[in-house]
Scaffold this active site. Structure first.
Site, PDB file in Angstrom:
ATOM      1  N   CYS B  87       0.720  -1.237   0.014  1.00  0.00           N
ATOM      2  CA  CYS B  87      -0.032  -0.071   0.108  1.00  0.00           C
ATOM      3  C   CYS B  87       0.793   1.172   0.147  1.00  0.00           C
ATOM      4  O   CYS B  87       1.535   1.573  -1.120  1.00  0.00           O
ATOM      5  CB  CYS B  87      -0.962   0.010   1.057  1.00  0.00           C
ATOM      6  SG  CYS B  87      -2.185   1.003   0.936  1.00  0.00           S
ATOM      7  N   HIS B 196      -3.653  -5.728   1.094  1.00  0.00           N
ATOM      8  CA  HIS B 196      -3.152  -5.995   2.237  1.00  0.00           C
ATOM      9  C   HIS B 196      -3.182  -7.440   2.697  1.00  0.00           C
ATOM     10  O   HIS B 196      -3.922  -7.998   3.354  1.00  0.00           O
ATOM     11  CB  HIS B 196      -3.822  -5.243   3.333  1.00  0.00           C
ATOM     12  CG  HIS B 196      -3.615  -3.746   3.306  1.00  0.00           C
ATOM     13  ND1 HIS B 196      -2.368  -3.041   3.774  1.00  0.00           N
ATOM     14  CD2 HIS B 196      -4.302  -2.685   2.609  1.00  0.00           C
ATOM     15  CE1 HIS B 196      -2.589  -1.796   3.553  1.00  0.00           C
ATOM     16  NE2 HIS B 196      -3.579  -1.556   2.846  1.00  0.00           N
ATOM     17  N   GLU B 198      -1.548  -9.016   4.849  1.00  0.00           N
ATOM     18  CA  GLU B 198      -1.115  -8.941   6.213  1.00  0.00           C
ATOM     19  C   GLU B 198      -2.536  -8.953   7.172  1.00  0.00           C
ATOM     20  O   GLU B 198      -2.457  -9.227   8.265  1.00  0.00           O
ATOM     21  CB  GLU B 198      -0.167  -7.850   6.742  1.00  0.00           C
ATOM     22  CG  GLU B 198      -0.774  -6.402   6.771  1.00  0.00           C
ATOM     23  CD  GLU B 198      -0.882  -5.622   5.546  1.00  0.00           C
ATOM     24  OE1 GLU B 198      -0.622  -6.354   4.432  1.00  0.00           O
ATOM     25  OE2 GLU B 198      -0.679  -4.633   5.766  1.00  0.00           O
TER      26      GLU B 198
END
Lengths: 80, 220
Positions: B87, B196, B198
């Site tokens: 990002c 994302h 994560e």
């Protein structure tokens, strides 16, 4: 001495903000508006008395930080 | 694999990244403040997490790219070290020149906060070898400037050298050229992507779609 740096998206790079402004102007009753492009102006106060040196320095700053030359072009004007 | 996670003012995803790394690596990453001039000794992987570094002033990632720590990150990358940018981290990597191209305002002008599906374009890299080639996985995205762009020559080179890491597989919502969601550097050791992974590494988060990325890095 003041340097005025104008940063614009390069021709051919999509400018969604410019498009949105164009749409809004049409809605406001300005049918004569064609393409709209949006950029930014950065004014720099420079401790410099030589216009040529100020121009060179501001161009260096534009290349290193003020503009991303992958997507943007810039123009430097020196004002007294 | 020893990981360092960079923290710039305005970054807000560093704790998510710490969690993902801790879980897969079984070791604690070091969070490194952007004013540092050196990475911790023995750092193998540098992670640039998401957020809004320096308030996205001037351009997303432009200010962070000038932070003192980035000189050390460039040297790390030149030595062949691993770098992951997600990002805002991806935006910082393009502003630094570690990855080509740039990320423009989303074509529809809206901030996109939703899940997307990503297709794995190659699985012979240190980042992607826990996926099958062509696998499609879910990844949350949250960005206003994720519209990947580069000149045609650069895009052709990315395709020709097989450096596209991920493409949007369920519609291109931000306008990215050729549906590109993430790219590798030529040495395949630097990866940047907008969504994302994560944020999907534990069933409690609603899924583990992103975990293969961290498991692959842990095994490298």
């Amino acid at each position: 001495m003041k340097a005025i740096v104008t940063v614009m998206l390069k021709n051919g790079v999509l400018d969604p903000q410019g498009k949105a402004i164009g749409h809004a102007l049409h809605n406001l009753g300005f049918p004569q508006v064609g393409e709209v492009r949006m950029g930014k102006i950065i004014e720099l106060e420079l401790a410099e008395t030589d216009a040529a040196k100020a121009q060179t320095a501001a161009e260096d700053m534009a290349r290193k930080l003020l503009a991303n030359t992958v997507i943007e072009s810039f123009k430097v004007e020196i004002a007294a | 694999m020893k990981a360092a996670i960079l923290l710039f003012p305005g970054i807000n995803r560093e704790r998510d990244m710490v969690l993902a790394v801790r879980q897969s690596f079984g070791a604690e990453p070091t969070v490194v403040w952007h004013k540092e001039t050196e990475l911790p000794a023995g750092t193998d992987l540098v992670i640039l997490p998401g957020g809004f570094s320096f308030g996205d002033y001037l351009r997303c990632g432009a200010m962070a790219a000038q932070s003192p720590i980035m000189r050390a990150v460039k040297a790390h990358a030149e030595r062949g070290g691993y770098v992951l940018g997600v990002c805002n981290g991806f935006q910082i990597l393009t502003e630094t020149g570690l990855l080509p191209g740039a990320l423009l305002r989303n074509a529809g002008l809206r901030f996109l906060s939703m899940d997307t599906m990503l297709r794995v374009e190659r699985n012979d890299t240190v980042f992607t070898n826990k996926w099958e080639k062509g696998a499609v996985f879910r990844a949350p995205m949250a960005h206003g400037d994720g519209n990947y762009t580069a000149d045609e020559v650069t895009l052709d080179r990315l395709e020709g050298e097989n450096l596209v890491a991920f493409r949007y597989a369920d519609g291109n919502r931000n306008g990215s050229a050729r549906d590109i969601a993430g790219i590798f550097a030529p040495n395949l050791r630097v990866l940047g992507l907008m969504p994302h992974p994560e944020n999907l590494v534990d069933p409690l988060m609603g899924g583990t779609d992103g975990k293969p990325l961290f498991d692959a890095l842990a095994a490298a």
